[in-house]
Write an enzyme that holds these catalytic residues in place. Sequence first.
Site, PDB file in Angstrom:
ATOM      1  N   ASP A  37       0.631  -1.377   0.385  1.00 10.93           N
ATOM      2  CA  ASP A  37      -0.217   0.123  -0.303  1.00 10.93           C
ATOM      3  C   ASP A  37       0.607   0.972  -0.074  1.00 10.93           C
ATOM      4  O   ASP A  37       2.030   1.139   0.341  1.00 10.93           O
ATOM      5  CB  ASP A  37      -1.008  -0.179   1.095  1.00 10.93           C
ATOM      6  CG  ASP A  37      -2.203   0.623   1.257  1.00 10.93           C
ATOM      7  OD1 ASP A  37      -3.485   1.106   0.604  1.00 10.93           O
ATOM      8  OD2 ASP A  37      -2.510   2.116   1.441  1.00 10.93           O
ATOM      9  N   VAL A  64       1.456   1.853  -7.100  1.00 11.18           N
ATOM     10  CA  VAL A  64       0.915   1.200  -8.620  1.00 11.18           C
ATOM     11  C   VAL A  64       1.223   2.323  -9.240  1.00 11.18           C
ATOM     12  O   VAL A  64       1.723   1.212 -10.501  1.00 11.18           O
ATOM     13  CB  VAL A  64       0.493   0.642  -7.949  1.00 11.18           C
ATOM     14  CG1 VAL A  64      -0.360  -0.064  -6.474  1.00 11.18           C
ATOM     15  CG2 VAL A  64      -1.038   1.540  -7.554  1.00 11.18           C
ATOM     16  N   TYR A 157     -12.473   8.045 -14.434  1.00 10.58           N
ATOM     17  CA  TYR A 157     -12.867   6.846 -13.779  1.00 10.58           C
ATOM     18  C   TYR A 157     -13.488   5.610 -14.502  1.00 10.58           C
ATOM     19  O   TYR A 157     -12.557   4.415 -14.356  1.00 10.58           O
ATOM     20  CB  TYR A 157     -13.924   7.071 -12.495  1.00 10.58           C
ATOM     21  CG  TYR A 157     -13.876   6.040 -11.613  1.00 10.58           C
ATOM     22  CD1 TYR A 157     -12.994   5.088 -10.442  1.00 10.58           C
ATOM     23  CD2 TYR A 157     -15.430   5.224 -11.443  1.00 10.58           C
ATOM     24  CE1 TYR A 157     -13.301   4.084  -9.883  1.00 10.58           C
ATOM     25  CE2 TYR A 157     -15.444   3.722 -10.594  1.00 10.58           C
ATOM     26  CZ  TYR A 157     -14.367   3.758  -9.789  1.00 10.58           C
ATOM     27  OH  TYR A 157     -14.743   2.310  -9.010  1.00 10.58           O
TER      28      TYR A 157
END
Length: 293
Positions: A37, A64, A157
């Site tokens: 994370d 990420v 999104y």
Amino acid sequence: MKDFKQKVVVITGAASGIGLCLANSFAARGANLVITDLNQEALDKVKNELESNNTKVIAVPADVRKFEQVNAVANAAFSEFGQVDVLINNAGVFTAPKFTWECDENEWDFHLDINLKGVINGVRAFMPRILEQGNKAHIVNTASLAGHVVEPCFGPYHASKFGVVAISESIKLELEMLGNTDIKISVACPGFVKTGLLGTQKGFEVADGDPLATIKENFTAGFDGRGLDGSEVALQIIKTIEDENFYLFTHDFSQEILNHRMSPIIKGESAGLRDDQIESYGVEKIQQMMINN
């Protein structure tokens, strides 16, 4: 894959939400965990809690968006355990509504870099080594129902989640082309889930008085009222791995919404706004407010 005892499970976005629930669920099944994370403090807390329950776990903080950091997670996983049996590319973000043409570069990058490129980086870092190890494995990419159907004013999104669906389908076809039956892939497409996803809107809030505030209110109500607990979604993901299914749609209303989109497309038409969108988004109110502004 039915038995996860001593299997090695890698989870991105594991410090909160669905990722945290997955970590707890796999730990309860005896798996060894590699969790990552961006929030190191939260990640360390999760690691300590898992270890207190006798789970073998390594925690590697990573962004990420950056391949070298995701690759470092892969290096740590294979160095510690020698293999990876389950990879869940789960990290994701979601921001407040805005007309697509008004979304700036930061908003596009925020969604595409984390939701889409994060999955790409996970696949790039892990897939060659998973292929090389030669045993059965399963990859899960977390998309969304928003990777199949479109709500107005969430263009970035949707673009990111449609991309995750496309990548996942591509990998499935490529594995079939190679004749590889050992590696399975799934794409999770949840609807509303009661997680911290709305908290990722920080920096992208809807201003007071913005006509689109009604859409944000609808989504907040949707998460609160129709949202599943993250632990329930985690169980559905695990069941999807066990059954080797490709698609996971978590909510009963998914089929109706998918039909509304796909039926017109087959006829060469656009689905248009659904009745529930017109009502819950207050479309007439938005139109009037835009005229007044």
